[in-house]
Design an enzyme around this catalytic site. Structure first.
Site, short mmCIF file in Angstrom:
data_model
loop_
_atom_site.label_atom_id
_atom_site.label_comp_id
_atom_site.label_asym_id
_atom_site.label_seq_id
_atom_site.Cartn_x
_atom_site.Cartn_y
_atom_site.Cartn_z
CE LYS A 50 45.35 46.71 40.34
NZ LYS A 50 45.25 46.95 38.91
CD GLN A 94 46.37 45.01 35.96
OE1 GLN A 94 45.59 45.02 36.91
NE2 GLN A 94 47.35 45.89 35.84
CG ASP A 117 40.92 50.60 37.28
OD1 ASP A 117 41.43 50.82 38.40
OD2 ASP A 117 41.36 49.76 36.47
#
Ligand code: NAP
Length: 283
Positions: A50, A94, A117
Site C-alpha cells: 500500500k 491494518q 478504508d
C-alpha cells in the site's frame, strides 16, 4: 463459450494514473497514514504494498508501527493525534489486530472524514442510506471493474457468496444502488446452487479455494472472484474453479490480477478524494 478476462491489473493502473494526475493538481500532496500493530508477516506485506502504491502516485505514505503488546489506549492515542493533524488525509489501521484489541471500537475512533478504508460505522451508515461516504475499497473496486467492461447492473440478479463486513455486505449495497436485485448467501444457506444458477453476476467472497464449480454457474454469467487462497500446491488461487468456470461464463476475473489490484487502486482514489475535500476541491 470461453469467458473474456476482466483485466483488473490494467483497469487498476488506469485508476492509479488518473489519481496521480489529479494529485499533482493539489496544493499539497495527499497523505495516508498506515498504522500496523504487531508483526504479522502477511499484514507487513500488505502495508508495504500500500505504501509503495501511494508513493508511485504522489501520495505521501507514513507508517506507524506499534508493538504487538501495545494497549488499546496507545493505539487510540495514535489515532487521535492523526485525527487532529490537518496534514493527514487518510488513516488506515491494518487488520487483523492482536487479540487484546477489538477492531470495532478502534475503527469507530477514526475521523470518518479520514476513513479511507470505508469501515467506520458512519460511512457504513451512509452506504446503506444516502451514499456519499467513503466506500470500502474491495466492493468499490468490483463496481469499477463492471463499469470498465461496460456491464450495467440495472435489472440484473447479482448473487454474492459471503456476507463479511468488508466485502459481501457493502457490495450488496453498492449493487442495490446500481439497481441490481441482490441475493447474499453464506455458510448457512442451503442448496447454494439454487441461487448461483440464477445469477447474472456471481461474486465469490468466501475464502475457499476453487469452491465455485462450473455446474454452479449460469451460461453467460459475469463471475467475480474475490478469494485469495492457496491451492493444494501452494499456488495463489481464488474461490472459483477458473479453468472450468471460464467455459461457461461470459466474463471472469483472474486471481491474481482481478479484484486484488482494484482494492489498492480504490484506497488511493479514496485518499485523493479526502485530500480534495480537505483542500475545498470536492464535496
Ligand atoms: P470472511 O470474513 O472470511 O467470511 C467468509 C464469508 O464466506 C462468511 O460470510 C461465510 O459465511 C461465507 N462462507 C464460508 N463458507 C461458505 C460456504 N460454503 N457457502 C457460502 N458461504 C460461505 O470473508 P472476507 O473477509 O470477505 O474474505 C473472503 C475472501 O476474499 C478471502 O479469501 C479473502 O482473503 C479475500 N479477500 C480478498 C480481497 C482482495 O482485495 N482481493 C479483499 C478482501 C478479502 P458465515 O458468515 O455464515 O460464516
Amino acid at each position: 463459450m470461453t469467458a473474456q478476462i476482466i483485466d483488473g491489473k490494467t483497469i487498476a493502473a488506469q485508476i492509479r494514473q488518473r489519481t496521480k494526475e489529479a494529485a499533482q493538481t493539489l496544493c499539497r500532496a495527499p497523505r495516508l497514514d498506515v498504522i500496523m500493530v504487531g508483526d504479522n508477516p502477511a499484514s507487513a506485506v500488505y502495508v508495504r504494498n500500500k505504501m509503495k502504491a501511494c508513493r508511485e502516485v504522489g501520495i505521501t505514505a507514513v507508517d506507524h508501527k506499534l508493538p504487538a503488546s501495545c494497549s488499546e489506549e496507545t493505539l487510540l492515542e495514535t489515532i487521535r493525534s492523526l485525527n487532529s493533524d490537518p496534514m493527514v488525509d487518510g488513516i488506515l489501521v491494518q487488520l487483523p489486530l492482536p487479540e487484546q484489541i477489538k477492531s470495532g471500537p478502534i475503527l469507530e475512533n477514526i475521523d470518518p472524514s479520514k476513513d479511507v478504508d470505508g469501515f467506520h460505522i458512519y460511512n457504513t451508515g451512509k452506504l446503506v442510506t444516502t451514499g456519499g461516504g467513503f466506500k470500502p475499497c474491495t466492493p468499490a473496486g468490483i463496481i469499477e471493474l463492471l463499469k470498465a467492461i461496460g456491464y450495467s447492473l440495472e435489472g440484473k440478479h447479482a448473487v454474492i457468496l459471503g456476507r463479511s463486513n468488508i466485502v459481501g455486505k457493502p457490495l450488496s449495497m453498492l449493487m442495490l444502488q446500481e439497481n441490481a436485485t441482490v441475493t447474499i448467501t453464506h455458510s448457512h444457506t442451503p442448496d447454494l446452487k439454487r441461487y448461483t444458477l440464477d445469477a447474472d453476476v456471481l461474486v465469490a467472497a468466501i475464502g475457499k479455494a476453487k469452491f465455485v464449480k462450473a455446474d454452479m454457474v449460469k451460461e453467460g454469467a459475469v463471475v467475480i472472484d474475490v478469494g485469495t487462497n492457496r491451492d493444494e500446491n501452494g499456488k495463489l488461487c481464488g474461490d472459483v474453479d477458473t479453468e472450468n468456470v471460464k467455459e461457461k461464463a461470459a466474463w471472469i476475473t483472474p486471481v491474481p490480477g482481478g479484484v486484488g489490484p482494484m482494492t489498492i487502486a480504490m484506497l488511493l482514489h479514496n485518499t485523493l478524494v479526502s485530500a480534495q475535500k480537505r483542500q475545498g476541491l470536492a464535496q
